[in-house]
Write a protein that holds these residues in place. Structure first.
Motif, PDB file in Angstrom:
ATOM      1  N   LYS A   1     -19.546  48.958  48.491  1.00  0.00           N
ATOM      2  CA  LYS A   1     -20.138  50.178  48.626  1.00  0.00           C
ATOM      3  C   LYS A   1     -19.771  50.816  49.803  1.00  0.00           C
ATOM      4  O   LYS A   1     -19.820  52.040  49.845  1.00  0.00           O
ATOM      5  CB  LYS A   1     -21.760  49.915  48.259  1.00  0.00           C
ATOM      6  CG  LYS A   1     -22.119  49.498  46.919  1.00  0.00           C
ATOM      7  CD  LYS A   1     -23.482  49.493  46.775  1.00  0.00           C
ATOM      8  CE  LYS A   1     -24.012  49.195  45.189  1.00  0.00           C
ATOM      9  NZ  LYS A   1     -25.218  48.887  45.008  1.00  0.00           N
ATOM     10  N   PHE A   2     -19.992  50.340  51.114  1.00  0.00           N
ATOM     11  CA  PHE A   2     -19.538  50.637  52.231  1.00  0.00           C
ATOM     12  C   PHE A   2     -18.066  51.238  52.158  1.00  0.00           C
ATOM     13  O   PHE A   2     -17.781  52.100  52.687  1.00  0.00           O
ATOM     14  CB  PHE A   2     -19.629  49.806  53.416  1.00  0.00           C
ATOM     15  CG  PHE A   2     -20.991  49.570  54.007  1.00  0.00           C
ATOM     16  CD1 PHE A   2     -21.406  50.669  54.866  1.00  0.00           C
ATOM     17  CD2 PHE A   2     -21.925  48.723  54.085  1.00  0.00           C
ATOM     18  CE1 PHE A   2     -22.525  50.917  55.650  1.00  0.00           C
ATOM     19  CE2 PHE A   2     -23.041  48.768  54.512  1.00  0.00           C
ATOM     20  CZ  PHE A   2     -23.394  49.956  55.463  1.00  0.00           C
ATOM     21  N   GLY A   3     -17.538  50.418  51.530  1.00  0.00           N
ATOM     22  CA  GLY A   3     -15.879  51.029  51.471  1.00  0.00           C
ATOM     23  C   GLY A   3     -15.831  52.209  50.600  1.00  0.00           C
ATOM     24  O   GLY A   3     -14.919  53.234  51.086  1.00  0.00           O
ATOM     25  N   LYS A   4     -16.304  52.252  49.606  1.00  0.00           N
ATOM     26  CA  LYS A   4     -16.446  53.780  48.794  1.00  0.00           C
ATOM     27  C   LYS A   4     -17.016  54.818  49.544  1.00  0.00           C
ATOM     28  O   LYS A   4     -16.573  55.886  49.482  1.00  0.00           O
ATOM     29  CB  LYS A   4     -17.286  53.354  47.479  1.00  0.00           C
ATOM     30  CG  LYS A   4     -16.757  52.538  46.603  1.00  0.00           C
ATOM     31  CD  LYS A   4     -17.347  52.464  45.210  1.00  0.00           C
ATOM     32  CE  LYS A   4     -16.630  51.346  43.960  1.00  0.00           C
ATOM     33  NZ  LYS A   4     -17.200  51.388  42.880  1.00  0.00           N
ATOM     34  N   THR A   5     -18.081  54.287  50.298  1.00  0.00           N
ATOM     35  CA  THR A   5     -18.597  55.521  50.956  1.00  0.00           C
ATOM     36  C   THR A   5     -17.829  55.905  52.022  1.00  0.00           C
ATOM     37  O   THR A   5     -17.867  57.280  52.360  1.00  0.00           O
ATOM     38  CB  THR A   5     -20.209  55.043  51.589  1.00  0.00           C
ATOM     39  OG1 THR A   5     -20.946  54.554  50.556  1.00  0.00           O
ATOM     40  CG2 THR A   5     -20.933  55.921  52.358  1.00  0.00           C
ATOM     41  N   ASP A   6     -17.318  54.941  52.600  1.00  0.00           N
ATOM     42  CA  ASP A   6     -16.357  55.395  54.001  1.00  0.00           C
ATOM     43  C   ASP A   6     -15.064  56.401  53.177  1.00  0.00           C
ATOM     44  O   ASP A   6     -14.671  57.340  53.941  1.00  0.00           O
ATOM     45  CB  ASP A   6     -15.632  54.163  54.350  1.00  0.00           C
ATOM     46  CG  ASP A   6     -14.938  54.462  55.666  1.00  0.00           C
ATOM     47  OD1 ASP A   6     -15.398  55.467  56.467  1.00  0.00           O
ATOM     48  OD2 ASP A   6     -13.842  53.853  55.641  1.00  0.00           O
TER      49      ASP A   6
END
Length: 94
Positions: free
Chosen positions: A79-84
């Motif tokens: 999720k952090f990767g997608k948000t980034d």
């Protein structure tokens, strides 16, 4: 006065940690105490057998908890990767 917050998430580190947690979970779940006192009878033997059963149940529960936590860590990394990527895309479009 401006303030800023910087959050650094290392996706590969999180995923590596999640993998290690899964290995530990598997190891914990596979550890069982197989010793049972079957040649004797009485309250003490019944208590010892009950303790063995309880310890085995605790190991199973700990393994399950560790596996659930590993999945949560993986989800955080994803999720952090997608948000980034989304934020980076929004900034480059603007």
């Amino acid at each position: 006065m401006s303030s800023s917050v910087e959050i650094i998430v290392r996706k590969q580190v999180l995923l590596a940690n999640a993998l290690q947690m899964k290995k530990i979970a598997n190891s914990i779940s596979n550890k069982r105490i197989d010793r049972k006192c079957s040649g004797s009878k009485g309250d003490t033997i019944d208590s010892l057998n009950s303790i063995v059963d309880q310890l085995n149940a605790v190991g199973q529960d700990l393994g399950k908890l560790m596996l659930e936590n590993a999945v949560l860590v993986e989800n955080i990394a994803i999720k952090f990767g997608k948000t980034d990527k989304s934020i980076a895309s929004d900034l480059s479009d603007g």
